[in-house]
Motif scaffolding. Structure first.
Motif, short mmCIF file in Angstrom:
data_model
loop_
_atom_site.label_atom_id
_atom_site.label_comp_id
_atom_site.label_asym_id
_atom_site.label_seq_id
_atom_site.Cartn_x
_atom_site.Cartn_y
_atom_site.Cartn_z
N ARG A 151 24.72 -99.73 33.98
CA ARG A 151 24.54 -98.27 34.04
C ARG A 151 23.39 -97.95 34.97
O ARG A 151 22.30 -98.52 34.85
CB ARG A 151 24.26 -97.70 32.64
CG ARG A 151 24.18 -96.17 32.62
CD ARG A 151 23.92 -95.68 31.22
NE ARG A 151 22.56 -95.96 30.79
CZ ARG A 151 21.51 -95.16 31.03
NH1 ARG A 151 21.67 -94.03 31.72
NH2 ARG A 151 20.32 -95.47 30.58
N ALA A 152 23.62 -97.05 35.91
CA ALA A 152 22.59 -96.67 36.88
C ALA A 152 21.94 -95.37 36.46
O ALA A 152 22.60 -94.45 35.98
CB ALA A 152 23.21 -96.54 38.26
N PHE A 153 20.61 -95.28 36.63
CA PHE A 153 19.89 -94.05 36.35
C PHE A 153 18.64 -93.99 37.22
O PHE A 153 18.14 -95.02 37.67
CB PHE A 153 19.51 -93.95 34.87
CG PHE A 153 18.54 -95.01 34.41
CD1 PHE A 153 17.17 -94.76 34.35
CD2 PHE A 153 18.99 -96.27 34.05
CE1 PHE A 153 16.28 -95.73 33.94
CE2 PHE A 153 18.10 -97.26 33.63
CZ PHE A 153 16.74 -96.99 33.58
N THR A 154 18.15 -92.79 37.45
CA THR A 154 16.96 -92.59 38.27
C THR A 154 15.73 -92.69 37.37
O THR A 154 15.52 -91.85 36.49
CB THR A 154 16.99 -91.24 39.00
OG1 THR A 154 18.12 -91.21 39.87
CG2 THR A 154 15.73 -91.03 39.82
N ALA A 155 14.92 -93.73 37.59
CA ALA A 155 13.74 -93.96 36.76
C ALA A 155 12.56 -93.10 37.20
O ALA A 155 11.69 -92.78 36.39
CB ALA A 155 13.36 -95.44 36.80
N ALA A 156 12.51 -92.76 38.48
CA ALA A 156 11.43 -91.92 39.01
C ALA A 156 11.87 -91.38 40.36
O ALA A 156 12.67 -92.00 41.05
CB ALA A 156 10.13 -92.72 39.15
N HIS A 157 11.32 -90.22 40.72
CA HIS A 157 11.68 -89.65 42.02
C HIS A 157 10.54 -88.78 42.54
O HIS A 157 9.70 -88.29 41.77
CB HIS A 157 12.97 -88.83 41.93
CG HIS A 157 12.81 -87.54 41.18
ND1 HIS A 157 12.80 -87.48 39.80
CD2 HIS A 157 12.67 -86.26 41.61
CE1 HIS A 157 12.65 -86.24 39.41
NE2 HIS A 157 12.56 -85.47 40.50
N HIS A 158 10.53 -88.59 43.83
CA HIS A 158 9.60 -87.68 44.49
C HIS A 158 10.42 -86.79 45.41
O HIS A 158 10.92 -87.23 46.44
CB HIS A 158 8.55 -88.46 45.30
CG HIS A 158 7.55 -87.58 45.98
ND1 HIS A 158 6.46 -87.07 45.35
CD2 HIS A 158 7.50 -87.10 47.25
CE1 HIS A 158 5.76 -86.32 46.18
NE2 HIS A 158 6.36 -86.32 47.35
N GLY A 159 10.60 -85.54 44.99
CA GLY A 159 11.42 -84.62 45.76
C GLY A 159 12.76 -84.40 45.10
O GLY A 159 13.47 -85.36 44.78
N ALA A 160 13.11 -83.13 44.87
CA ALA A 160 14.37 -82.80 44.20
C ALA A 160 15.58 -83.27 45.01
O ALA A 160 16.63 -83.57 44.43
CB ALA A 160 14.45 -81.29 43.97
N MET A 161 15.43 -83.34 46.31
CA MET A 161 16.54 -83.78 47.17
C MET A 161 16.98 -85.20 46.81
O MET A 161 18.18 -85.50 46.80
CB MET A 161 16.10 -83.71 48.64
CG MET A 161 17.16 -84.09 49.65
SD MET A 161 16.62 -83.71 51.35
CE MET A 161 15.27 -84.90 51.56
N ALA A 162 16.02 -86.05 46.51
CA ALA A 162 16.34 -87.44 46.15
C ALA A 162 17.09 -87.51 44.83
O ALA A 162 18.09 -88.23 44.70
CB ALA A 162 15.07 -88.27 46.09
N LEU A 163 16.60 -86.79 43.83
CA LEU A 163 17.24 -86.82 42.51
C LEU A 163 18.67 -86.29 42.59
O LEU A 163 19.59 -86.86 42.00
CB LEU A 163 16.43 -85.99 41.52
CG LEU A 163 16.98 -85.92 40.09
CD1 LEU A 163 17.06 -87.30 39.47
CD2 LEU A 163 16.13 -84.99 39.24
N ALA A 164 18.87 -85.21 43.34
CA ALA A 164 20.21 -84.63 43.45
C ALA A 164 21.17 -85.60 44.14
O ALA A 164 22.33 -85.74 43.72
CB ALA A 164 20.14 -83.32 44.23
#
Length: 230
Positions: A50-63
């Motif tokens: 299962r893949a998930f975003t553990a951390a991000h910088h910038g909403a563009m990356a998370l989206a």
């Protein structure tokens, strides 16, 4: 940012006594500032496929990450699963992930990306994802090298966090086992005094009661001890 400065900043990220999310947020913020071409960055981790975003910088990356999770494939997921570096120079001409790319172009300003696998002990645990609104933002060797350096730091942080979690679980299980043993010994003592039996016979009484009532041995013992206290 020069590679020396990037490595120096990564080395200053505190690992001890902090949550993995806090550590990775610091690292991904450094990545977004230090990797040439990066405007936003994120960390995808794989747990039981299962893949998930553990951390991000910038909403563009998370989206962009979440769009890939919805489709079940994309550069960050394929980099994490396959252990290969994947670069997209221009989303407008990219052919490898047609559904994802088409949706991305409709909903996001992302035009290029760089996904670097996170290697750990011969396997891959995820990927570092870098995004830009400019085509060809990650075409330079400096971008590749910086991305690889940050990915190594992320892998170390995740490995340390996993090791700490395993030690915590082991200590917790050992504490429960010791508490259970203490309760059982107390219950044996009560039975030995009340029924005038020896230690082996008192344990057999507990075992038979556990089977008869389909309850854990520790729960049977705790009931006996609590009854004595009352």
């Amino acid at each position: 940012m020069p590679v020396e400065t990037l490595l120096r900043e990564l080395s200053r990220v505190a690992l001890v006594g902090r949550s993995l999310t806090d550590v990775l947020t610091d690292v991904v913020t450094i990545a977004a500032r230090g990797i040439p071409g990066a405007e936003a960055a994120s960390i995808t981790l794989l747990r039981n496929d299962r893949a998930f975003t553990a951390a991000h910088h910038g909403a563009m990356a998370l989206a962009a990450d979440e769009l890939q999770y919805e489709h079940g494939y994309g550069p960050c997921m394929d980099a994490g699963r396959g252990g290969v570096l994947l670069r997209v120079d221009d989303m407008r001409t990219e052919q490898r992930w047609p559904d994802y790319v088409a949706h991305l172009l409709d909903t996001s300003p992302v035009r290029s990306s760089l996904s670097v696998p996170l290697p750990y002990q011969g396997s891959t645990i995820g990927a570092l994802n870098n995004y830009s609104t400019e085509p060809g933002a990650f075409a330079s060797p400096e971008s590749i090298q910086a991305g690889t350096d940050v990915a190594d730091a992320i892998a170390v942080a995740v490995a340390n966090a996993d090791a700490h979690a395993q030690l915590h679980d082991q200590a917790h299980n050992m504490r429960i086992a010791m508490e259970s043993r203490a309760v059982i010994e107390q219950a044996k003592g009560v039975l030995m005094a009340q029924r005038h039996v020896d230690a082996e016979q008192s344990f057999e009484i507990l075992r038979e009661a556990s089977q008869r009532y389909n309850r854990k041995l520790r729960d049977i013992a705790q009931g006996i001890v609590d009854g004595t206290r009352r």
